[in-house]
Scaffold this active site. Structure first.
Site, PDB file in Angstrom:
ATOM      1  CB  THR A  31      -5.119   5.575  -2.163  1.00 50.44           C
ATOM      2  OG1 THR A  31      -5.814   4.641  -2.997  1.00 50.44           O
ATOM      3  CG2 THR A  31      -5.548   5.356  -0.730  1.00 50.44           C
ATOM      4  CD  GLU A  67      -3.030  -0.985   0.044  1.00 50.18           C
ATOM      5  OE1 GLU A  67      -2.682  -0.478  -1.038  1.00 50.18           O
ATOM      6  OE2 GLU A  67      -4.176  -1.431   0.234  1.00 50.18           O
TER       7      GLU A  67
HETATM    8  N1  HSE Z   1      -8.881   3.339   4.203  1.00 51.55           N
HETATM    9  C1  HSE Z   1      -8.321   3.675   2.936  1.00 51.55           C
HETATM   10  C2  HSE Z   1      -8.705   5.092   2.598  1.00 51.55           C
HETATM   11  C3  HSE Z   1      -8.855   2.746   1.895  1.00 51.55           C
HETATM   12  O1  HSE Z   1      -9.892   5.392   2.745  1.00 51.55           O
HETATM   13  O2  HSE Z   1      -7.867   5.882   2.219  1.00 51.55           O
HETATM   14  C4  HSE Z   1      -8.309   2.995   0.525  1.00 51.55           C
HETATM   15  O3  HSE Z   1      -8.966   2.163  -0.392  1.00 51.55           O
END
Ligand code: HSE
Length: 328
Positions: free
Chosen positions: A201, A145
């Site tokens: 993201t 990530e």
């Molecule tokens: N929790 C993360 C966000 C998930 O909302 O940034 C990303 O898919």
């Protein structure tokens, strides 16, 4: 450094890891749900070398999203995971080839980066007999990530790795709680075909305020508790009553054309809850009937058509998680 001593000269392993949704409204970075709709397929091939090689990793991509992911292991989700495992387990005596079949749309809130990372971690674990426990698999997978979000967040990873509903705690230590989703849970994911920024993201994490009012935190915690209690008691109403977020959604929805209208219409047409899927721009509706789900998918497409935006809809159930499909 952990020493791994295996006899294998040449071996390969293929793993599937499903799409996922994260947050479910108030569970930012905490809730993950595996979705039984699309999956990334990763094959890792290893070949023993007579001496240690520093750059022993190569990546090949294929499938739908092939063009949109880098092959350089330093920038590829799977590559980052593999490099970390190779370094910590000292696997430099093997040439490693990772073939990624990218089927989950990249950067649309369906846990695409997580799926490739998970499939890579479980393949390495199986091929080299590393005997990682679930916590380790979760942690190594989350390394990936860093490539897309800039931070290790575990929610999509947990959903894709374990399937069903997962709560991930990171403070004071990494822990997770898996809860089976109700059999009647149906989700409709709506993926608008809009242009998304690179490292989406990371960008969509950047729009969220760093400080949050205590009152809003209280609302979100109460809703999150309702979701967990609902999964625990298999009560769809309790789950859906909790899918309301007053912290993240107000900021991120600005990045999603027509979001308010789509949400309003979806609720009117039978959705029991509606929120942004992960970091968006997909949205996700929850309900307990396949028939209503099919109707809702049509409604969503209709709403985007009014905006002259193409969209894909997926009717899905919770997934059972990632799996090794072959090893030889
Ligand atoms: N929790 C993360 C966000 C998930 O909302 O940034 C990303 O898919």
């Amino acid at each position: 450094m952990i020493k791994v001593d295996i006899e294998t000269e040449f071996s390969e392993c293929t793993a599937h890891a499903p799409a996922s949704t994260a947050n479910l409204g108030p569970g930012y970075d905490v809730f993950g749900l595996g979705l039984d709709v699309l999956e990334d397929i990763v094959t890792v091939k290893i070949n023993k070398s007579p001496k240690a090689i520093k750059n022993n990793l190569k990546i090949i991509t294929k499938g739908h999203g092939k063009k949109n992911i880098p092959n350089d292991p330093d920038y590829n989700t799977s590559g980052i995971v593999a490099k970390k495992i190779i370094s910590e387990y000292n696997l430099y005596n093997y040439r490693c080839l990772i073939e990624i079949e990218k089927n989950i749309p990249i950067g649309y809130g369906m846990g695409s980066s997580a799926a490739s990372a998970v499939a890579t971690a479980i393949s390495f674990n199986a091929l080299f007999g590393l005997k990682m426990d679930e916590n380790k698999l979760l942690d190594y997978s989350a390394e990936g990530e860093l490539a897309s979000a800039g931070v290790k967040h575990y929610d999509n990873i947990a959903g894709s790795l374990f399937g069903n509903f997962v709560v991930v705690k990171t403070y004071p230590r990494l822990e997770f709680i898996k809860i089976k989703a109700p059999n009647d849970l149906i989700a409709v994911v709506c993926v608008p075909q809009i242009k998304v920024p690179k490292k989406k993201t990371e960008v969509s994490r950047g729009v969220i305020p760093k400080k949050v009012l205590l009152e809003k935190t209280v609302h979100n915690i109460a809703n999150a508790c309702s979701i967990v209690a609902g999964f625990y008691t298999q009560d769809m109403n309790m789950i859906c009553n909790g899918i309301n977020d007053c912290i993240i959604e107000p900021f991120r929805k600005k990045m999603i054309p027509g979001y308010d209208k789509l949400k309003k219409r979806s609720i009117e047409e039978g959705a029991m809850a509606f929120t942004i899927s992960g970091a968006g721009p997909s949205s996700i509706a929850f309900l307990n009937s396949r028939k209503k789900g099919l109707h809702l998918a049509e409604v969503m497409r209709e709403e985007y058509k009014k905006l002259d935006i193409k969209c894909e809809t997926y009717l899905t159930k919770p997934s059972d998680g990632s799996k090794i499909v072959s090893k030889k």
